[in-house]
Design a protein around this motif. Sequence first.
Motif, mmCIF file in Angstrom:
data_model
loop_
_atom_site.group_PDB
_atom_site.id
_atom_site.type_symbol
_atom_site.label_atom_id
_atom_site.label_comp_id
_atom_site.label_asym_id
_atom_site.label_seq_id
_atom_site.Cartn_x
_atom_site.Cartn_y
_atom_site.Cartn_z
ATOM 1 N N SER A 85 0.836 -1.200 0.000
ATOM 2 C CA SER A 85 0.000 0.000 0.000
ATOM 3 C C SER A 85 0.869 1.247 0.000
ATOM 4 O O SER A 85 2.009 1.242 0.478
ATOM 5 C CB SER A 85 -0.938 0.013 1.206
ATOM 6 N N TYR A 102 -3.604 3.774 -2.272
ATOM 7 C CA TYR A 102 -3.790 2.591 -3.116
ATOM 8 C C TYR A 102 -3.286 1.379 -2.345
ATOM 9 O O TYR A 102 -2.257 1.446 -1.659
ATOM 10 C CB TYR A 102 -3.033 2.710 -4.434
ATOM 11 N N TYR A 104 -2.700 -2.969 -2.910
ATOM 12 C CA TYR A 104 -2.727 -4.187 -3.720
ATOM 13 C C TYR A 104 -2.671 -5.379 -2.780
ATOM 14 O O TYR A 104 -1.843 -5.419 -1.853
ATOM 15 C CB TYR A 104 -1.533 -4.226 -4.671
ATOM 16 N N VAL A 142 -9.448 -8.538 -2.063
ATOM 17 C CA VAL A 142 -9.782 -7.370 -2.882
ATOM 18 C C VAL A 142 -8.459 -6.945 -3.507
ATOM 19 O O VAL A 142 -7.625 -6.309 -2.858
ATOM 20 C CB VAL A 142 -10.394 -6.236 -2.043
ATOM 21 N N HIS A 144 -7.362 -4.828 -5.844
ATOM 22 C CA HIS A 144 -6.974 -3.437 -6.046
ATOM 23 C C HIS A 144 -8.002 -2.523 -5.382
ATOM 24 O O HIS A 144 -9.205 -2.700 -5.564
ATOM 25 C CB HIS A 144 -6.892 -3.102 -7.538
ATOM 26 N N ARG A 145 -7.507 -1.554 -4.633
ATOM 27 C CA ARG A 145 -8.402 -0.588 -4.002
ATOM 28 C C ARG A 145 -7.745 0.797 -3.989
ATOM 29 O O ARG A 145 -6.599 0.946 -3.554
ATOM 30 C CB ARG A 145 -8.741 -1.000 -2.568
ATOM 31 N N THR A 147 -8.387 4.835 -2.647
ATOM 32 C CA THR A 147 -9.172 5.651 -1.715
ATOM 33 C C THR A 147 -8.766 7.117 -1.869
ATOM 34 O O THR A 147 -7.621 7.431 -2.236
ATOM 35 C CB THR A 147 -8.956 5.228 -0.255
ATOM 36 N N THR A 169 -14.025 5.634 -2.537
ATOM 37 C CA THR A 169 -13.271 4.396 -2.696
ATOM 38 C C THR A 169 -13.668 3.738 -4.000
ATOM 39 O O THR A 169 -14.833 3.798 -4.416
ATOM 40 C CB THR A 169 -13.518 3.439 -1.512
ATOM 41 N N ASN A 171 -12.807 -0.051 -5.902
ATOM 42 C CA ASN A 171 -12.102 -1.318 -5.746
ATOM 43 C C ASN A 171 -12.583 -2.358 -6.750
ATOM 44 O O ASN A 171 -13.721 -2.321 -7.216
ATOM 45 C CB ASN A 171 -12.266 -1.865 -4.331
ATOM 46 N N GLU A 172 -11.671 -3.262 -7.075
ATOM 47 C CA GLU A 172 -12.033 -4.384 -7.935
ATOM 48 C C GLU A 172 -13.060 -5.248 -7.224
ATOM 49 O O GLU A 172 -13.068 -5.341 -5.992
ATOM 50 C CB GLU A 172 -10.790 -5.220 -8.273
ATOM 51 N N TRP A 248 -15.706 -3.476 -11.060
ATOM 52 C CA TRP A 248 -15.255 -2.508 -10.065
ATOM 53 C C TRP A 248 -16.456 -1.796 -9.454
ATOM 54 O O TRP A 248 -17.499 -1.641 -10.085
ATOM 55 C CB TRP A 248 -14.332 -1.484 -10.713
ATOM 56 N N THR A 250 -17.428 1.770 -7.254
ATOM 57 C CA THR A 250 -16.997 3.097 -6.813
ATOM 58 C C THR A 250 -18.080 3.710 -5.943
ATOM 59 O O THR A 250 -19.261 3.663 -6.288
ATOM 60 C CB THR A 250 -16.716 4.004 -8.021
#
Length: 341
Positions: A85, A102, A104, A142, A144-145, A147, A169, A171-172, A248, A250
């Motif tokens: 992150s 971000y 991962y 999760v 990919h995210r 914020t 936010t 995220n995938e 995704w 949002t």
Amino acid sequence: LDPNFKIPSEWKFAFGAVTDIPVLGNDMRVMADILYSKTNEAAQVVPISYTQTGIAPDGRPLYAGNTNDFVLTNANEKGSVLVLSAGVSQAYDNGIDWALGYAYTDAEDLNPMTSSVAYSNFSNYATYDPVNPSLGTSDYEVAHRFTMQFNYEKEFIRDLATRFSLFGTANEGAPYSYTFAYGNMIEAPFRSSRQLAYIPTGIADPRINTTLSDPDALAALVEFIDNNEDLRNARGSIFRRNSAADDWWTKFDLKLSQELPGLRPQDRTEAWVTIENVGNLLNSDWGILREHGFPGNSELYSASIVDGQYVINSFNADADDDSIVVSPSLWQVHFGIKYKF
């Protein structure tokens, strides 16, 4: 209970760094973190009466047995979680501050152990070998995210702050698996839709009996695979658990707060309103969370096994259909008053 069962544990390692960089006269804070955990002796539920009766065309074992006899034991492989992150933030003298982040995540496990009883933990995850499962993407990953946060504070009334905050936010979506349709082709007499599907290479795949297969179903399946990147990458193999992901999502939340006088000079009253999923309030098509739903299995096609080959009986044209997860997709407004003394 396995007499040699060991209590699960994890090794966790974390490293983080923070530094301030002068930008436009104000310090910008830059943060980075690495979190890694490794599971020791993870728990899993396996059927103790299953016996192997053969081998499927793609090499997976075929089983028969009683699905009411289970043992709680330790997994033979170690799951892991890696989180990387990074974030940046900055504050200004005019009352504005903001932050971006971000993360991962790469998480693998043998059995997500989603439930409270043995049968559910055994049946509610995708696999191609329930006796000797292999590591796959965790149900809880999760990948990919992103914020973001923006705040603005100003005293429009002397000594009484007005604050505006926006948090977002993106995220995938949740991971899911393509599986065979509901049946007991792999596990007899246990019927389910949790057996990971074999993905044909094409019409002439040698593991597919083209003579006995429904020609329309086979053609539709091959076309569907050609138009789906996750399936194209898996052609000629068993689909890897949770290798697909939902769309995704949002979402933005807005909060407005106003300080007011209290009963004593040093006291403060704060009135606030929060709008969750403000995008959905503005447009009913925004902020919608769509998932394949628990336990994350998408039935791709139904098949049987004849003379060492798969016979494709039907194709599910709705395999990619998802549904709205209602609660997080709705907008909500909350009001409140807080007294500070």
